[in-house]
Motif scaffolding. Structure first.
Motif, short mmCIF file in Angstrom:
data_model
loop_
_atom_site.label_atom_id
_atom_site.label_comp_id
_atom_site.label_asym_id
_atom_site.label_seq_id
_atom_site.Cartn_x
_atom_site.Cartn_y
_atom_site.Cartn_z
N ILE A 121 130.17 133.29 145.57
CA ILE A 121 129.31 134.16 145.81
C ILE A 121 130.12 135.15 146.18
CG2 ILE A 121 129.49 132.86 148.02
CD1 ILE A 121 126.70 133.95 148.66
N GLU A 122 129.47 136.44 145.66
CA GLU A 122 129.99 137.70 145.93
C GLU A 122 129.10 138.53 146.72
OE1 GLU A 122 130.05 141.79 143.35
OE2 GLU A 122 130.86 140.19 142.44
N PHE A 123 129.81 138.87 147.97
CA PHE A 123 128.89 139.68 148.85
C PHE A 123 130.00 140.74 149.63
CE2 PHE A 123 130.48 136.07 151.13
CZ PHE A 123 130.62 136.31 152.22
N SER A 124 129.17 141.64 150.31
CA SER A 124 129.72 142.76 151.13
C SER A 124 130.14 144.00 150.03
CB SER A 124 130.72 142.43 151.88
OG SER A 124 131.20 143.51 152.73
N SER A 125 131.09 143.77 149.46
CA SER A 125 131.67 144.50 148.29
C SER A 125 131.50 145.82 148.34
CB SER A 125 131.12 144.05 147.06
OG SER A 125 131.14 142.65 146.78
N PRO A 126 132.33 146.66 149.53
CA PRO A 126 132.03 148.24 149.76
C PRO A 126 133.15 148.69 148.70
CG PRO A 126 133.69 147.24 151.30
CD PRO A 126 133.08 145.88 150.49
N ASN A 127 132.72 149.97 148.56
CA ASN A 127 133.60 150.91 147.69
C ASN A 127 134.58 151.55 148.71
OD1 ASN A 127 134.79 153.12 146.18
ND2 ASN A 127 132.87 153.01 144.66
N ILE A 128 136.18 151.30 148.32
CA ILE A 128 136.82 151.59 149.26
C ILE A 128 137.21 153.33 149.11
CG2 ILE A 128 138.27 149.46 148.80
CD1 ILE A 128 140.15 150.84 147.25
N ALA A 129 136.71 153.86 148.24
CA ALA A 129 136.59 155.37 147.89
C ALA A 129 135.63 156.13 148.87
CB ALA A 129 136.56 155.73 146.81
N SER A 130 134.66 155.40 149.54
CA SER A 130 133.68 155.88 150.29
C SER A 130 133.52 155.34 151.66
CB SER A 130 132.52 156.13 149.53
OG SER A 130 131.97 154.88 149.09
N GLY A 143 125.22 151.06 155.10
CA GLY A 143 124.38 149.96 155.78
C GLY A 143 124.06 149.08 154.46
N LYS A 144 124.00 149.10 153.38
CA LYS A 144 123.66 148.10 152.44
C LYS A 144 124.96 147.17 152.27
CE LYS A 144 124.92 150.88 148.50
NZ LYS A 144 124.43 151.45 146.91
N HIS A 145 125.89 147.56 152.67
CA HIS A 145 127.18 146.73 152.52
C HIS A 145 127.17 145.89 153.62
CE1 HIS A 145 129.00 150.15 149.92
NE2 HIS A 145 128.75 148.96 149.14
N LEU A 146 126.86 146.28 155.00
CA LEU A 146 126.53 145.45 155.92
C LEU A 146 125.56 144.67 155.92
CD1 LEU A 146 127.34 144.63 158.96
CD2 LEU A 146 125.93 146.43 159.80
N ARG A 147 124.39 144.73 155.32
CA ARG A 147 123.38 143.97 155.19
C ARG A 147 123.68 142.65 154.19
NH1 ARG A 147 118.58 142.26 156.35
NH2 ARG A 147 116.80 142.27 155.17
N SER A 157 118.88 139.98 145.79
CA SER A 157 118.85 141.56 145.84
C SER A 157 118.08 141.67 147.34
CB SER A 157 117.86 142.39 145.13
OG SER A 157 116.52 141.78 144.85
N PHE A 158 118.15 142.76 147.94
CA PHE A 158 117.57 143.16 149.32
C PHE A 158 117.25 144.67 149.42
CE2 PHE A 158 122.11 143.27 149.69
CZ PHE A 158 122.31 144.47 150.23
N ASN A 159 116.43 144.96 150.30
CA ASN A 159 115.97 146.48 150.11
C ASN A 159 117.21 147.17 150.81
OD1 ASN A 159 114.83 149.00 150.62
ND2 ASN A 159 112.67 148.09 151.38
N ALA A 160 117.62 148.25 149.90
CA ALA A 160 118.70 149.09 150.28
C ALA A 160 118.14 150.08 151.33
CB ALA A 160 119.22 149.72 149.14
N ALA A 161 117.12 150.31 151.44
CA ALA A 161 116.39 151.49 152.30
C ALA A 161 115.89 151.00 153.42
CB ALA A 161 115.24 152.24 151.39
N SER A 162 116.82 150.66 154.47
CA SER A 162 116.25 150.16 155.86
C SER A 162 116.81 151.33 156.62
CB SER A 162 116.52 148.81 156.24
OG SER A 162 118.07 148.78 156.33
N GLN A 163 116.32 151.19 158.16
CA GLN A 163 116.74 152.09 159.06
C GLN A 163 118.19 151.89 159.41
OE1 GLN A 163 114.48 152.69 162.63
NE2 GLN A 163 112.60 152.49 161.40
#
Length: 625
Positions: free
Chosen positions: A160-169, A173-177, A427-433
């Motif tokens: 399972i692949e999850f979190s997976s942030p981009n280290i250049a930025s 919030g979508k990475h935390l979710r 998938s999940f909604n990337a557009a949350s508060q």
């Protein structure tokens, strides 16, 4: 009496007046799902009185939509196809055995016939059932077996692949979710017997790193980096992106106007970015030294944050770790099968020519650099060779839907349908508060947890009785995490949900703090009663009033909830279920049971089992005073 084996369970059922052996159905698992016991006996009854096929009768029995209205529901049109529901309900009610030791007489509701357990039997059967199983209640290790009929067959493997942030930025919030949802799915699969490998596939290669490299050359300071590595790199990222945005806008406008954007992208920061990334791919020492510093700093920073969330990974992988040899292998397959073609100096797959809907996929750009898609295709092959997985799940926001459609389709075109069928994009909604706040102002990577923790401390100061029960000094940080996780996991994956720190860190019903409070209160009651005391059969038989019965009937539903979550990978159902349990506890205590009596001990134990299991499944550390 134990109920851990079929023999022991049937002995208890016989004592309760039920015929044994238990009626057999292939879909039933009476040792792990207590409602299956009821389904088996109920299907046997309805098959006889409706003269319908016994298997059909079994599959016509559903769990209830509203537990206070019934424990099971028979779908009448499914039981007898084409029958008038009202007429059939009346006939079945007339024929239903009045002296059933397990069920009260059914009653109609629309196209359903609702059935409730007999209150006298309910505690005698289900309290031992839950308390015998303890932490295994609600779990089903058979689901993770390679061969369910053979316990020694070995376990199925999930990557399972999850979190997976981009280290250049910045961490978004979508990475935390993704982190929170991914950890829940890992817990869920492990509870169902799977061998789970957790990957954090970092965005640590590609043109975003190239752009950050250009930014470092323009704005980097060794002194500022040593003082605050993460903060300085983020500052550089913002500065270089501010300069780059106008060029991106000009390039997009050219494409929108049906013009060639090549001239724009051959100069300015486009050219500098591409050149820096090209140096990385060609092994330039200075470029790779910068990349390594950024990557090492990113992993160190993220690991500390994940530890605060009680999340861990088996492997920190990334785009940079995909071997050039595997990427070459992928390209050779694509070209040999005429899937890939050259277009304007780039290598592309026009998926419309191959029955796909995801447009044109770029494999290698016109500068000759590898793309994210090519690296991901190669990563799938490498992971399958390394782990021989039975399933691989990507927990990634919905803004990557097109990418995964292309990935799966191209694997099919490569004659790797068997491999493609093992892959799933959750998938999940990337557009949350949440997505709007993380990375901005106070809501930095650590700032969001700091804010939750400080808000929890304020909430506890206003609730000294609850603070004492939860032993604040030992668990404030865990309560802050519990508040955040409960709020995020309460929302369905597709939801564009709110983000209110003051509400999530309150003791309102439906919050993480309220869950922790009721868990702690149940544990406290058990401590009071457990000083060498044990319950007798007479104690168990006393659990027959409405509040007690409704609580126990809800506890019986727990394996149904976990199995549904396993199918849907939706945590919200588990959260709603736990909130329902705590609401019933609140009602139970308000009805004058704030002083526990010895007869309550088995019910408290069963409640603790379910609450603790549910909290752990969600990644929330249970706290008790």
């Amino acid at each position: 009496m134990s109920t851990s084996t079929i023999t022991e369970l049937e002995t208890l059922l016989a004592e309760l007046g039920l015929k044994t052996p238990i009626p057999q159905f292939p879909a039933a698992d009476v040792l792990r799902k207590p409602l299956d016991i009821a389904r088996c006996y109920l299907a046997d009854v309805f098959s006889e009185i409706s003269e319908s096929d016994v298997e059909n009768a079994y599959h016509s029995i559903n769990g209830p939509n509203n537990i206070p209205m019934g424990d099971l529901a028979v779908v009448l049109p499914k039981l007898v196809h084409g029958a008038d529901a009202n007429v059939l309900a009346f006939e079945l009610m007339q024929k239903f055995p009045a002296e059933s030791p397990l069920f009260l007489l059914p009653f109609p509701e629309g196209v359903h016939l609702l059935i409730m357990f007999r209150p006298q039997t309910l505690p005698r059967l289900f309290l031992p059932y839950i308390n015998d199983r303890k932490e295994s209640y609600g779990r089903d290790a058979v689901l993770g077996l390679l061969d369910p009929s053979s316990p020694d067959s070995g376990r199925k493997k999930l990557v399972i692949e999850f979190s997976s942030p981009n280290i250049a930025s910045e961490f978004q919030g979508k990475h935390l979710r993704s982190t929170i949802l991914g950890a829940f799915i890992c817990n869920l699969y492990e509870s169902m017997g799977w061998d789970v490998t957790k990957l954090n596939y970092l965005g640590d290669w590609g043109k975003p790193i190239g752009l950050l490299g250009v930014g470092w050359e323009k704005f980097g300071s060794e002194e500022l980096f040593q003082a605050d590595p993460a903060g300085h790199l983020l500052e550089i990222n913002h500065k270089i992106n501010d300069l780059f945005v106008p060029e991106q806008v000009a390039s997009k406008k050219a494409r929108d106007d049906k013009k060639d954007s090549a001239e724009i992208e051959s100069q300015g920061l486009f050219a500098e970015r591409n050149a820096f990334f090209k140096r990385m791919e060609e092994g330039d020492e200075a470029a790779l030294a910068f990349w390594k510093r950024v990557r090492d700093n990113g992993i160190q920073n993220y690991t500390r944050f994940y530890n605060r969330l009680n999340v861990s990974f088996d492997e920190y992988s990334g785009e940079s770790q995909v071997s050039p040899e595997t990427m070459t292998e992928v390209e050779q397959i694509l070209k040999s099968k005429d899937i890939c073609e050259e277009s304007g100096g780039a290598w592309i797959v026009d998926l419309k020519k191959h029955g796909g809907r995801a447009g044109v996929a770029i494999i290698r750009d016109r500068a000759g650099s590898t793309t994210y898609l090519l690296r991901d295709l190669a990563a799938v092959l490498e992971r399958h060779k390394k782990y021989a997985f039975d399933s691989m799940i990507y927990v990634v926001a919905s803004d990557h839907n097109t990418h995964f459609s292309r990935l799966f389709k191209i694997l099919e075109l490569m004659d790797m349908s068997d491999l493609a069928n093992k892959l799933q994009h959750v998938s999940f909604n990337a557009a949350s508060q949440l997505s709007e706040k993380v990375g901005h102002g106070e809501y930095t990577l650590d700032g969001i947890l700091d804010k939750c923790q400080s808000a929890v401390e304020e909430s506890l100061q206003g609730n000294p009785e609850r603070a004492t029960l939860l032993e604040v000094a030992k668990g404030t940080s865990d309560l802050g995490v519990a508040a955040l996780l409960a709020q995020e996991l309460s929302a369905r994956r597709a939801s564009d949900h709110g983000f209110d720190v003051s509400r999530m860190t309150s003791f309102e019903p439906g919050t993480g703090l309220d869950l922790q409070y009721w868990y702690a209160r149940v544990c406290d009651s058990i401590k009071i009663l457990s000083n060498g005391a044990s319950s007798s059969d007479n104690d168990v038989a006393a659990l027959e009033d409405e509040d007690e019965a409704n609580l126990l009937r809800s506890l019986v539903q727990y394996p149904e909830v976990t199995h549904l979550a396993y199918k849907t990978l939706e945590p919200a159902g588990v959260m709603v279920y736990l909130f329902n349990i705590t609401a019933q506890l609140c009602s139970y205590f308000e009805a004058g049971r704030d002083i526990p009596k010895s007869a309550d001990l088995p019910l408290y134990e069963a409640t603790r089992v379910v609450l603790e299991s549910g909290l752990k499944l969600l990644g929330i550390k249970p706290l008790a005073g």
